[in-house]
Design an enzyme around this catalytic site. Structure first.
Site, PDB file in Angstrom:
ATOM      1  N   ASP A 108       3.873   3.736  -9.555  1.00  0.00           N
ATOM      2  CA  ASP A 108       4.845   4.828  -9.603  1.00  0.00           C
ATOM      3  C   ASP A 108       5.982   4.485 -10.555  1.00  0.00           C
ATOM      4  OD1 ASP A 108       6.179   7.269  -8.802  1.00  0.00           O
ATOM      5  OD2 ASP A 108       5.104   7.105  -6.900  1.00  0.00           O
ATOM      6  N   LYS A 150      -1.537  -1.315  -4.480  1.00  0.00           N
ATOM      7  CA  LYS A 150      -1.783  -0.868  -5.864  1.00  0.00           C
ATOM      8  C   LYS A 150      -0.710   0.112  -6.303  1.00  0.00           C
ATOM      9  CE  LYS A 150      -6.686  -1.632  -5.488  1.00  0.00           C
ATOM     10  NZ  LYS A 150      -6.689  -1.565  -3.999  1.00  0.00           N
ATOM     11  N   LEU A 151       0.525  -0.311  -6.189  1.00  0.00           N
ATOM     12  CA  LEU A 151       1.653   0.560  -6.518  1.00  0.00           C
ATOM     13  C   LEU A 151       1.545   1.010  -7.974  1.00  0.00           C
ATOM     14  CD1 LEU A 151       4.670  -1.106  -4.688  1.00  0.00           C
ATOM     15  CD2 LEU A 151       3.250   0.821  -3.972  1.00  0.00           C
ATOM     16  N   ASN A 185      11.869   3.345  -9.699  1.00  0.00           N
ATOM     17  CA  ASN A 185      12.665   3.548  -8.484  1.00  0.00           C
ATOM     18  C   ASN A 185      11.788   3.666  -7.242  1.00  0.00           C
ATOM     19  OD1 ASN A 185      15.347   3.995  -7.258  1.00  0.00           O
ATOM     20  ND2 ASN A 185      14.411   5.949  -6.688  1.00  0.00           N
ATOM     21  N   ASP A 238      -1.972  -4.918  -0.456  1.00  0.00           N
ATOM     22  CA  ASP A 238      -2.756  -4.319  -1.550  1.00  0.00           C
ATOM     23  C   ASP A 238      -2.456  -2.826  -1.610  1.00  0.00           C
ATOM     24  OD1 ASP A 238      -4.586  -3.593  -3.449  1.00  0.00           O
ATOM     25  OD2 ASP A 238      -6.362  -4.190  -2.298  1.00  0.00           O
TER      26      ASP A 238
HETATM   27  O1  NUP Z   1     -10.833  -3.737  -8.129  1.00  0.00           O
HETATM   28  C1  NUP Z   1     -10.629  -3.817  -6.937  1.00  0.00           C
HETATM   29  N1  NUP Z   1     -11.676  -3.767  -6.079  1.00  0.00           N
HETATM   30  C2  NUP Z   1     -11.524  -3.852  -4.721  1.00  0.00           C
HETATM   31  O2  NUP Z   1     -12.527  -3.807  -3.997  1.00  0.00           O
HETATM   32  C3  NUP Z   1      -9.336  -3.987  -6.410  1.00  0.00           C
HETATM   33  C4  NUP Z   1      -9.164  -4.104  -5.026  1.00  0.00           C
HETATM   34  N2  NUP Z   1      -7.936  -4.323  -4.542  1.00  0.00           N
HETATM   35  N3  NUP Z   1     -10.259  -4.013  -4.191  1.00  0.00           N
HETATM   36  C5  NUP Z   1     -10.034  -4.132  -2.723  1.00  0.00           C
HETATM   37  O3  NUP Z   1     -10.704  -5.299  -2.246  1.00  0.00           O
HETATM   38  C6  NUP Z   1     -10.600  -2.978  -1.916  1.00  0.00           C
HETATM   39  O4  NUP Z   1      -9.664  -1.929  -1.799  1.00  0.00           O
HETATM   40  C7  NUP Z   1     -10.879  -3.653  -0.582  1.00  0.00           C
HETATM   41  O5  NUP Z   1      -9.669  -3.775   0.150  1.00  0.00           O
HETATM   42  C8  NUP Z   1     -11.330  -5.044  -0.992  1.00  0.00           C
HETATM   43  C9  NUP Z   1     -12.830  -5.227  -1.127  1.00  0.00           C
HETATM   44  O6  NUP Z   1     -13.458  -4.946   0.081  1.00  0.00           O
HETATM   45  P1  NUP Z   1     -15.071  -5.116   0.305  1.00  0.00           P
HETATM   46  O7  NUP Z   1     -15.745  -4.381  -0.787  1.00  0.00           O
HETATM   47  O8  NUP Z   1     -15.341  -6.587   0.272  1.00  0.00           O
HETATM   48  O9  NUP Z   1     -15.273  -4.497   1.651  1.00  0.00           O
END
Ligand code: NUP
Length: 210
Positions: free
Chosen positions: A64, A61-62, A67, A59
């Site tokens: 950029d 969330k790239l 390249n 996760d």
């Molecule tokens: O919209 C998002 N919300 C979110 O909480 C997108 C995510 N990738 N996350 C991730 O999901 C967040 O960074 C964390 O790794 C996980 C949720 O964790 P928790 O709230 O259950 O502790």
């Protein structure tokens, strides 16, 4: 069927491996985010796969230029990640650079309150992009089941919906699966609980009947 993904947001390698190992029976996949990669290094991805036998989602969330996305994704897939989470708002060329290297999950809406400021107004366009590129899946908010139902109604069949926000952020696993999600992502409610195995088992049972 297993529909639970563990968000393993701890820093320490040993703690991460211990929690992953004791919860693996109830998981579909393990998700690693920056805290664990910063705390333990990229090698943790290979170790988690070895210990659990489960897919690992990176996760990152790239977001950029193509390249840079490619340079990062290459090393992360080489380390054993099965999926990478990427932002779509940077445009199709940036997302494509990752999709050329491996399975990709595109963020179409986020779970926190601030997602209403910039991401939610762009969700329709992010869904369009997703339908065109046909990645493995999308990220949508378990905190807003009605938005998950909306996203499901617009998304091409077969594209998976993964939903963080269950537990600590207030969402419910059974509700969001009923709304159309395929998987729920849970972090703190499992890894910060006194008995992570028990917490994962309870969540698994809560969503198994949906
Ligand atoms: O919209 C998002 N919300 C979110 O909480 C997108 C995510 N990738 N996350 C991730 O999901 C967040 O960074 C964390 O790794 C996980 C949720 O964790 P928790 O709230 O259950 O502790």
């Amino acid at each position: 069927m297993k529909r639970l993904i563990l968000a393993l947001d701890v820093y320490e390698r040993e703690r991460a491996l211990e929690i992953a190992e004791c919860t693996a029976d109830y998981l579909w996949a393990v998700k690693v985010n920056w805290p664990l990669i910063i705390g333990s290094g990229l090698g943790i991805i290979t170790e988690l796969r070895q210990v659990t036998g489960l897919p690992v989602i990176a996760d990152l969330k790239l977001a950029d230029i193509p390249n840079t996305n490619r340079l990062i994704a290459k090393r992360v897939f080489d380390a054993g990640a099965d999926y990478i989470i990427a932002h779509g708002f940077v445009g199709r060329d940036s997302v494509n650079a990752i999709m050329e290297l491996g399975e990709t999950i595109i963020v179409v809406e986020m779970s926190h309150p601030g997602a209403e400021e910039f991401i939610q107004p762009a969700t329709d366009k992010l869904i369009e992009l997703t339908n065109e590129l046909e990645p493995f899946g999308v990220i949508a908010p378990a905190t807003r089941p009605e938005r998950v139902a909306y996203i499901r109604s617009k998304l091409k069949p077969g594209i998976k919906i993964l939903t963080p926000g269950v537990g600590a952020q207030g969402g419910r696993g059974d509700e969001v699966l009923k709304a159309g999600a395929d998987y729920v992502i849970v972090g703190r409610s499992i890894y910060a609980s006194e008995n992570p195995r028990e917490a994962a088992r309870n969540l698994h049972q809560e969503i198994a009947g949906v």
